[in-house]
Write an enzyme that holds these catalytic residues in place. Structure first.
Site, PDB file in Angstrom:
ATOM      1  N   HIS A   1      -6.206  -1.312  -8.412  1.00 57.59           N
ATOM      2  CA  HIS A   1      -6.590  -2.181  -7.285  1.00 57.59           C
ATOM      3  C   HIS A   1      -8.104  -2.384  -7.273  1.00 57.59           C
ATOM      4  O   HIS A   1      -8.603  -3.500  -7.148  1.00 57.59           O
ATOM      5  CB  HIS A   1      -6.141  -1.560  -5.964  1.00 57.59           C
TER       6      HIS A   1
ATOM      7  N   HIS B   1      -5.447  -5.769   0.589  1.00 58.91           N
ATOM      8  CA  HIS B   1      -5.485  -4.489  -0.126  1.00 58.91           C
ATOM      9  C   HIS B   1      -4.116  -4.126  -0.697  1.00 58.91           C
ATOM     10  O   HIS B   1      -3.973  -3.841  -1.901  1.00 58.91           O
ATOM     11  CB  HIS B   1      -5.971  -3.397   0.844  1.00 58.91           C
TER      12      HIS B   1
ATOM     13  N   HIS C   1      -4.295   2.723  -7.126  1.00 61.36           N
ATOM     14  CA  HIS C   1      -5.482   2.381  -6.344  1.00 61.36           C
ATOM     15  C   HIS C   1      -6.705   2.148  -7.240  1.00 61.36           C
ATOM     16  O   HIS C   1      -7.570   1.337  -6.907  1.00 61.36           O
ATOM     17  CB  HIS C   1      -5.762   3.449  -5.290  1.00 61.36           C
TER      18      HIS C   1
ATOM     19  N   ASP D   1       0.837  -1.199   0.000  1.00 62.57           N
ATOM     20  CA  ASP D   1       0.000   0.000   0.000  1.00 62.57           C
ATOM     21  C   ASP D   1       0.874   1.252   0.000  1.00 62.57           C
ATOM     22  O   ASP D   1       0.638   2.202  -0.754  1.00 62.57           O
ATOM     23  CB  ASP D   1      -0.909  -0.024   1.232  1.00 62.57           C
TER      24      ASP D   1
END
Length: 364
Positions: free
Chosen positions: A257, A271, A254, A171
């Protein structure tokens, strides 16, 4: 438009630091509402009680039901009011922390966040992710301020599986590259301002810390011990990445993602694991120098983050599925539009497949 950086009121990190929670919160209030999981209650309740044993503070412990949902927030909010509490403490993983932040927001009281894992950069943020009672994403709750105190006990962090810290590195890996894209696009950050020099410096420091300390931290956490490298990586995952993403902005990694969440094969990934591969795909999308892409891939390989679609659980590539990922990445309102150029689903599709080949090449 102003340049804006936002941050929590205080950040405290150290081995065994939870036992000092009374000292760090003494000016916040007198009646503390502590939200924990059932397992967390067994691990930390006595530490907290001992810390407050010499004070006049009242402690009310409530067990979290498992979802940061509107019903759970209302249930805990009712208990908070009935016990005349004036401070919220959230101890645990992301959903507990988001619930604590939401209750504090609605009650307009201070909130203390004590993460027990370092798997994302969410603890510092002025944001709660709200789900349904069944665990399906519902909405984002934008808060009016960041937490008053972040308290990170690294001894507790290293007692969790090492995969969680590694996910946090994934992350955090995106922070610098997403900020860089947002700056090139002159887009706004999470506080609707432009990027400060301070945010840019923190994001770059986050990336450099991962490169220099990530592998050493992984080795230490595999043995459940705290070292200086672990302290540095926990700070990068939690504080540097937290400030960097919120005051820098999100972009391609992101969004990609989010696209991968449409595939069943990726549902067992954390995540940060999906974000790590999304970072490689973003760099391909940008046509970043090969040396930079290789540096990111080499880092991911060193700590065990995904670098290709097989690592993501996709053992047989269905190009129609990859296009679905790309289309979801480019949904209306997605952060992919913070890239400094126009992006189409075909562009993302091409970047994902190319990132897969590059990651597989350097896997050898």
């Amino acid at each position: 438009m102003a340049n804006i950086i936002i941050s929590p009121g205080k950040y405290v990190q150290g081995k065994g630091e939870l036992k000092n929670i009374s000292k760090h919160t003494k000016n916040l209030g007198e009646n503390f509402f502590v939200i924990v999981s059932t397992s967390g209650m067994k691990r930390v309740a006595n530490i907290i009680k001992e810390s407050f044993s010499d004070s006049n503070t009242n402690l009310i412990f409530e067990i979290f039901n498992g979802e940061c949902s509107e019903n759970e927030i209302k249930r805990l909010q009712k208990s908070f009011q009935e016990n005349n509490c004036d401070v919220v403490i959230g101890i645990g993983g992301g959903k507990i922390l988001d619930t604590a932040k939401a209750i504090a927001y609605f009650e307009n009281v201070p909130v203390v966040i004590a993460p027990t894992i370092a798997s994302t950069d969410a603890p510092c943020s002025a944001l709660s992710v709200i789900y349904t009672d069944e665990g399906i994403f519902d909405k984002y709750l934008l808060l009016n301020k960041n937490p008053d105190l972040i308290l990170v006990d690294t001894q507790i962090i290293v007692s969790a599986p090492s995969r969680l810290l590694i996910s946090g590195m994934g992350d955090a890996l995106a922070t610098y590259f997403e900020l860089r894209a947002c700056k090139r696009a002159n887009s706004l950050n999470m506080s609707n301002g432009h990027i400060t020099l301070a945010a840019e410096a923190l994001a770059k420091l986050c990336y450099n810390t991962l490169l220099s300390e990530g592998f050493k931290a992984k080795m230490a956490v595999n043995n459940n011990v705290v070292t200086k490298a672990v302290e540095n990586v926990v700070e990068a995952n939690t504080l540097l990445s937290g400030l960097g993403f919120e005051s820098g902005g999100l972009s391609g990694a992101h969004a990609i993602h989010n696209g991968f969440t449409v595939l069943q094969e990726c549902h067992n990934l954390y995540h940060g694991e999906k974000v790590a591969f999304g970072t490689i795909a973003q760099l391909v999308l940008e046509n970043a120098p090969l040396e930079e892409i290789k540096e990111v891939i080499d880092f991911c390989l060193s700590v065990g983050l995904p670098t290709n679609l097989s690592d993501m659980g996709i053992k047989k590539i269905d190009k129609d599925d990859i296009m679905k990922v790309a289309e979801a990445s480019c949904a209306e309102g997605e952060t992919i539009y913070n890239m400094p150029f126009d992006v189409t689903p075909y562009d993302v599709y091409s970047a994902i497949l190319t990132a897969d080949k590059l990651g597989s090449h350097y896997h050898k």
